[in-house]
Write a protein that holds these residues in place. Structure first.
Motif, PDB file in Angstrom:
ATOM      1  N   THR A  95      15.601 -39.564  77.542  1.00  0.00           N
ATOM      2  CA  THR A  95      14.928 -40.731  78.109  1.00  0.00           C
ATOM      3  C   THR A  95      14.086 -41.450  77.059  1.00  0.00           C
ATOM      4  O   THR A  95      14.103 -42.685  76.979  1.00  0.00           O
ATOM      5  N   ALA A 107      16.378 -43.483  74.856  1.00  0.00           N
ATOM      6  CA  ALA A 107      16.844 -44.687  75.549  1.00  0.00           C
ATOM      7  C   ALA A 107      15.737 -45.738  75.593  1.00  0.00           C
ATOM      8  O   ALA A 107      15.982 -46.927  75.332  1.00  0.00           O
ATOM      9  N   ASP A 108      14.508 -45.294  75.904  1.00  0.00           N
ATOM     10  CA  ASP A 108      13.375 -46.226  75.944  1.00  0.00           C
ATOM     11  C   ASP A 108      13.132 -46.855  74.571  1.00  0.00           C
ATOM     12  O   ASP A 108      12.903 -48.062  74.460  1.00  0.00           O
ATOM     13  N   LEU A 154      15.327 -47.244  72.132  1.00  0.00           N
ATOM     14  CA  LEU A 154      16.424 -48.159  71.829  1.00  0.00           C
ATOM     15  C   LEU A 154      16.247 -49.487  72.553  1.00  0.00           C
ATOM     16  O   LEU A 154      16.426 -50.563  71.961  1.00  0.00           O
ATOM     17  N   ARG A 155      15.895 -49.413  73.832  1.00  0.00           N
ATOM     18  CA  ARG A 155      15.682 -50.641  74.600  1.00  0.00           C
ATOM     19  C   ARG A 155      14.550 -51.484  74.014  1.00  0.00           C
ATOM     20  O   ARG A 155      14.664 -52.701  73.843  1.00  0.00           O
ATOM     21  N   LYS A 156      13.432 -50.811  73.698  1.00  0.00           N
ATOM     22  CA  LYS A 156      12.269 -51.517  73.157  1.00  0.00           C
ATOM     23  C   LYS A 156      12.615 -52.168  71.812  1.00  0.00           C
ATOM     24  O   LYS A 156      12.282 -53.335  71.584  1.00  0.00           O
ATOM     25  N   THR A 157      13.272 -51.434  70.936  1.00  0.00           N
ATOM     26  CA  THR A 157      13.641 -51.975  69.629  1.00  0.00           C
ATOM     27  C   THR A 157      14.586 -53.154  69.784  1.00  0.00           C
ATOM     28  O   THR A 157      14.425 -54.193  69.122  1.00  0.00           O
ATOM     29  N   ALA A 158      15.581 -53.008  70.652  1.00  0.00           N
ATOM     30  CA  ALA A 158      16.539 -54.099  70.873  1.00  0.00           C
ATOM     31  C   ALA A 158      15.830 -55.336  71.415  1.00  0.00           C
ATOM     32  O   ALA A 158      16.100 -56.471  70.978  1.00  0.00           O
ATOM     33  N   GLU A 159      14.916 -55.116  72.342  1.00  0.00           N
ATOM     34  CA  GLU A 159      14.188 -56.241  72.931  1.00  0.00           C
ATOM     35  C   GLU A 159      13.314 -56.937  71.890  1.00  0.00           C
ATOM     36  O   GLU A 159      13.323 -58.171  71.786  1.00  0.00           O
ATOM     37  N   HIS A 184      15.477 -58.703  69.389  1.00  0.00           N
ATOM     38  CA  HIS A 184      16.389 -59.676  70.019  1.00  0.00           C
ATOM     39  C   HIS A 184      17.842 -59.429  69.605  1.00  0.00           C
ATOM     40  O   HIS A 184      18.574 -60.362  69.266  1.00  0.00           O
ATOM     41  N   PRO A 243      21.401 -56.627  70.513  1.00  0.00           N
ATOM     42  CA  PRO A 243      21.918 -55.648  71.484  1.00  0.00           C
ATOM     43  C   PRO A 243      21.590 -54.214  71.056  1.00  0.00           C
ATOM     44  O   PRO A 243      21.419 -53.928  69.856  1.00  0.00           O
ATOM     45  N   ILE A 244      21.508 -53.327  72.029  1.00  0.00           N
ATOM     46  CA  ILE A 244      21.227 -51.915  71.745  1.00  0.00           C
ATOM     47  C   ILE A 244      22.271 -51.342  70.781  1.00  0.00           C
ATOM     48  O   ILE A 244      21.940 -50.570  69.884  1.00  0.00           O
TER      49      ILE A 244
END
Length: 139
Positions: free
Chosen positions: A10, A13-14, A16-21, A24, A26-27
């Motif tokens: 988890t 995943a968190d 990866l999402r934060k870095t991608a966001e 700007h 994609p994951i």
């Protein structure tokens, strides 16, 4: 491009999402960049990456702890080198020796480091390997 379905922790995943966001992107691109950064395709980048990781790994250790880690790593790395290649390595290291770096270290630090390395050398299997490594360390 290839689509993969993976299961990660988890926290991973968190992150990866934060870095991608924040970037700007994609994951998948975050994963691509990470993998390419930890698997360089040339010796210079591999060396830089290894040094960065080493420095981070020992940054919270005492000097004695850092010396122990360094000695242990030297033993592992040296045991992977065929003995016939060690003479070339020793020669290159002696050619690139920088005494000003050694002079910046206190006598006590040198003594502790020498003891840690000598202990590591004694643990190396193979008389030839021990002899070559000892000659490197002791001139």
């Amino acid at each position: 491009m290839e689509k993969l379905t993976i299961t990660v922790a988890t926290k991973t995943a968190d992150a990866l999402r934060k870095t991608a966001e924040e970037a700007h992107i994609p994951i998948g691109e975050v994963v691509d960049r990470y993998v390419l950064n930890v698997a360089p395709d040339n010796p210079d980048n591999a060396f830089i990456l290894a040094m960065e990781h080493y420095l981070i790994c020992v940054s919270r250790l005492s000097k004695k702890g850092s010396a122990q880690v360094f000695g242990d790593m030297c033993g592992v790395f040296l045991s992977a080198i065929p003995p016939e290649e060690l003479d070339d390595i020793v020669s290159r290291l002696k050619d690139n020796w920088n005494p000003s770096v050694a002079e910046a270290v206190t006598a006590e630090e040198r003594k502790e480091t020498r003891k840690a390395i000598d202990n590591m050398v004694q643990s190396i299997k193979g008389e030839y390997l021990r002899t070559v490594f000892s000659s490197l360390l002791h001139g």
